[in-house]
Design a protein around this motif. Structure first.
Motif, PDB file in Angstrom:
ATOM      1  N   PRO A  85      64.423  69.624  22.374  1.00 35.43           N
ATOM      2  CA  PRO A  85      64.972  70.851  22.703  1.00 35.43           C
ATOM      3  C   PRO A  85      66.314  70.316  23.398  1.00 35.43           C
ATOM      4  CG  PRO A  85      62.710  70.521  23.695  1.00 35.43           C
ATOM      5  CD  PRO A  85      63.025  69.349  22.840  1.00 35.43           C
ATOM      6  N   ASP A 151      59.722  79.033  29.517  1.00 35.49           N
ATOM      7  CA  ASP A 151      59.973  79.346  28.235  1.00 35.49           C
ATOM      8  C   ASP A 151      60.308  78.374  27.242  1.00 35.49           C
ATOM      9  OD1 ASP A 151      59.460  82.122  28.829  1.00 35.49           O
ATOM     10  OD2 ASP A 151      61.493  82.507  29.620  1.00 35.49           O
ATOM     11  N   ALA A 152      60.522  77.127  27.834  1.00 30.18           N
ATOM     12  CA  ALA A 152      60.948  76.088  27.037  1.00 30.18           C
ATOM     13  C   ALA A 152      59.956  74.877  26.745  1.00 30.18           C
ATOM     14  CB  ALA A 152      62.127  75.276  27.976  1.00 30.18           C
ATOM     15  N   ASP A 153      58.753  75.468  27.347  1.00 29.14           N
ATOM     16  CA  ASP A 153      57.518  74.514  26.511  1.00 29.14           C
ATOM     17  C   ASP A 153      57.634  74.426  25.247  1.00 29.14           C
ATOM     18  OD1 ASP A 153      56.683  74.431  29.343  1.00 29.14           O
ATOM     19  OD2 ASP A 153      54.846  75.704  28.940  1.00 29.14           O
ATOM     20  N   PHE A 154      57.128  73.093  24.872  1.00 32.23           N
ATOM     21  CA  PHE A 154      57.547  72.866  23.151  1.00 32.23           C
ATOM     22  C   PHE A 154      56.289  71.863  22.921  1.00 32.23           C
ATOM     23  CE2 PHE A 154      59.678  69.407  25.210  1.00 32.23           C
ATOM     24  CZ  PHE A 154      59.611  68.387  24.635  1.00 32.23           C
ATOM     25  N   ASP A 155      56.178  71.800  21.661  1.00 25.26           N
ATOM     26  CA  ASP A 155      55.240  70.843  20.948  1.00 25.26           C
ATOM     27  C   ASP A 155      56.089  69.544  20.511  1.00 25.26           C
ATOM     28  OD1 ASP A 155      52.863  72.118  21.254  1.00 25.26           O
ATOM     29  OD2 ASP A 155      53.198  73.191  19.379  1.00 25.26           O
ATOM     30  N   HIS A 156      55.683  68.224  21.071  1.00 22.13           N
ATOM     31  CA  HIS A 156      56.618  67.409  20.739  1.00 22.13           C
ATOM     32  C   HIS A 156      56.579  66.945  19.168  1.00 22.13           C
ATOM     33  CE1 HIS A 156      58.744  63.448  21.144  1.00 22.13           C
ATOM     34  NE2 HIS A 156      58.885  63.741  22.332  1.00 22.13           N
ATOM     35  N   ARG A 167      51.598  68.871  23.471  1.00 23.41           N
ATOM     36  CA  ARG A 167      52.335  70.128  24.443  1.00 23.41           C
ATOM     37  C   ARG A 167      53.049  69.517  25.507  1.00 23.41           C
ATOM     38  NH1 ARG A 167      54.204  74.650  22.615  1.00 23.41           N
ATOM     39  NH2 ARG A 167      54.285  76.171  24.331  1.00 23.41           N
ATOM     40  N   HIS A 168      54.499  69.662  25.445  1.00 27.39           N
ATOM     41  CA  HIS A 168      55.112  69.259  26.594  1.00 27.39           C
ATOM     42  C   HIS A 168      55.878  70.499  27.138  1.00 27.39           C
ATOM     43  CE1 HIS A 168      54.962  65.101  25.136  1.00 27.39           C
ATOM     44  NE2 HIS A 168      55.766  64.915  26.007  1.00 27.39           N
TER      45      HIS A 168
END
Length: 196
Positions: A85, A151-156, A167-168
């Motif tokens: 991101p 809102d910036a959580d993401f899958d690495h 999940r990061h």
């Protein structure tokens, strides 16, 4: 070089490779980093960090304990890669030997690096990421003034879809939030000029 009360954060030396390989091979370190690294993988990481330092002037520095000169891991900053991101933004990170964890060294070093970045780099913010379940690293992020951006959580992207750490979460701190820059003062009269 960045110096704190207990740490020296500096460029990597070839003499650091044995101690860093020991850090990377420890299962408690690999637990949050998708597994332990063998010696070749650890050396390749040092090579990457040295290249990053040569290109950008900083990296995840070698973290040396002042008391005895022991290399205890890495603490520093690097640019996000294109597959993460907000590519190009500066990320704080740390990786310490479990024997020294719980002593506040990650917080001490990360705070010093945060301040160094804001003092020397043209960065409007500094970010940090970790696995959603890594509450220890998230606590360090909060201690140095970072705030989670849900809102910036993401899958690495470098971890398999079924990997338990995929999940990061992302934390950030804006430039004015560092200890070297303070938020602008708000007038007690709100947006209007105060009348005497």
């Amino acid at each position: 070089m960045i110096e704190t009360g207990r740490l020296i954060l500096r460029p990597w030396r070839d003499a650091d490779r044995d101690a860093f390989a020991e850090v990377n091979a420890h299962p408690d370190v690999g637990r949050w980093l998708a597994g332990v690294l063998d010696r070749a993988q650890s050396d390749a990481m040092v090579d990457r960090l040295q290249r990053h330092q040569a290109e950008h002037g900083f990296c995840f520095f070698a973290a040396e304990r002042k008391a005895d000169g022991r290399l205890i891991g890495a603490i520093g900053a690097q640019r996000f890669a294109d597959d993460l991101p907000e590519p190009g933004e500066i990320e704080l990170g740390w990786r310490l030997h479990p024997e020294v964890q719980g002593q506040g060294l990650a917080t001490e070093g990360a705070q010093a690096v945060r301040d160094w970045v804001f003092a020397t780099q043209d960065a409007g913010q500094v970010l940090a990421i970790t696995a959603e379940t890594n509450l220890t690293s998230q606590a360090v992020m909060r201690k140095i003034g970072m705030v989670r951006d849900p809102d910036a959580d993401f899958d690495h992207p470098r971890l398999a879809a079924d990997h338990p750490l995929r999940r990061h979460v992302l934390f950030r701190i804006r430039r004015w939030g560092s200890s070297r820059r303070r938020a602008p003062r708000r007038s007690p009269c709100g947006p209007w000029p105060c009348r005497r």
